[in-house]
Enzyme design. Structure first.
Site, short mmCIF file in Angstrom:
data_model
loop_
_atom_site.label_atom_id
_atom_site.label_comp_id
_atom_site.label_asym_id
_atom_site.label_seq_id
_atom_site.Cartn_x
_atom_site.Cartn_y
_atom_site.Cartn_z
N GLU A 296 0.95 -1.26 0.14
CA GLU A 296 -0.03 -0.13 0.10
C GLU A 296 1.06 1.26 -0.01
OE1 GLU A 296 -3.02 2.06 3.38
OE2 GLU A 296 -1.84 0.11 3.73
N ASP B 283 13.88 -3.43 14.16
CA ASP B 283 14.77 -2.50 13.75
C ASP B 283 14.13 -1.17 13.59
OD1 ASP B 283 16.84 -1.50 12.02
OD2 ASP B 283 16.03 -2.64 10.02
#
Length: 295
Positions: free
Chosen positions: A101, A204
């Site tokens: 998206e 992360d």
């Protein structure tokens, strides 16, 4: 091949993988290259079905993108922080690709960082019976080994520090003297790190993987998901400049950290520092040396 031919081939590639992913023809009217990190190419696509975000590389190996898609879906199912929807991933034209998206970024909400602190604390309440994950994945281009373990210290040493330190030594980026200091540190960590519950982590989490969503809320991208100690996630946020104080204050309102977290943060950040040594070279060794001298 002319520039026009290259452009047409790019369009054909994009339209082919969109058809594979959405099951109908999608006509691409334009594309714009974007930052895709150090490994991948990335574009935003303007189509008759709206905008899409595409990452690809020439390796033809899809496992990194399938792992990223799996991590994004795991975070989306937790339903605590908005995550881009995965449209599809696969291989075509000798390229591996991931379609997401497209996020139309806007201005941050006035309480952007406080809301992020609260939502990250809630994400960390999603737990597992063991540390790790059912499959290995990647942090950057490096494989991240997630073989489950019952104890956090065991997992952190065996599946995080030892693997990265060994790789850095093998590649000539980590001096043997520093490698030996890691070996000494492993013996002390059971006395230094508290027991923890396996929490769902982005894995992360630094500012480059945080973006503003269409309504001004935080959205997270590019995860290296696993179940780990939430302190390791909070430590990572402090490594490259850190987030504002109100973020940490909001996190502690929901889920207070144990005393002396700031002292332990440096230990947890040995993992991302080793990752950066293995990805980008010995310029990150000074940070590792500073930490190891303290212990």
């Amino acid at each position: 091949m002319s520039i026009n031919d290259m452009h047409l081939e790019q369009i054909q590639f994009f339209e082919t993988i969109l058809f594979e992913s959405v099951g109908q023809e999608v006509h691409v009217s334009g594309y714009q290259f974007m930052g895709g990190g150090n490994i991948n190419n990335a574009v935003s696509l303007d189509t008759d079905q709206g905008y899409f975000f595409v990452k690809w590389n020439e390796s033809g190996q899809t496992d990194a993108f399938s792992c990223e898609a799996s991590g994004l879906e795991l975070l989306r199912r937790a339903n605590e922080i908005p995550i881009p929807e995965v449209i599809g991933f696969g291989q075509n034209y000798q390229k591996a690709y991931l379609i997401l998206e497209y996020i139309h970024s806007s201005r941050p909400q006035y309480n952007y960082w406080e809301r992020f602190g609260h939502s990250l604390a809630r994400l960390h309440t999603h737990t597992n019976h063991s540390f790790g994950l059912s499959h290995n994945n990647y942090i950057g281009s490096l494989q991240q080994i997630n073989t489950p373990a019952e104890k956090w210290v065991e997992f952190f040493v065996e599946k995080r520090l030892k693997i990265q330190a060994g790789l850095a030594l093998y590649n000539g980026e980590l001096p043997k003297a520093l490698f030996n200091k890691f070996e000494d540190l492993y013996k002390e960590l059971p006395h230094m790190l508290p027991a923890a519950v396996p929490s769902l982590l982005h894995g992360d989490l630094w500012s480059g993987n945080v973006m503003v969503g269409p309504t001004g809320e935080v959205m997270l991208i590019d995860p290296a998901v696993y179940y780990g100690n939430r302190e390791a996630e909070l430590a990572f946020t402090k490594l490259f400049g850190g987030f504002p104080d109100n973020f940490y204050g909001a996190y502690n309102e929901i889920s207070p950290l144990e005393p002396d977290f700031d002292e332990r943060a440096a230990i947890y950040n040995l993992y991302p520092l080793l990752v950066h040594v293995n990805l980008f070279g010995s310029g990150y060794l000074s940070g590792i040396e500073k930490v190891l001298k303290r212990f």
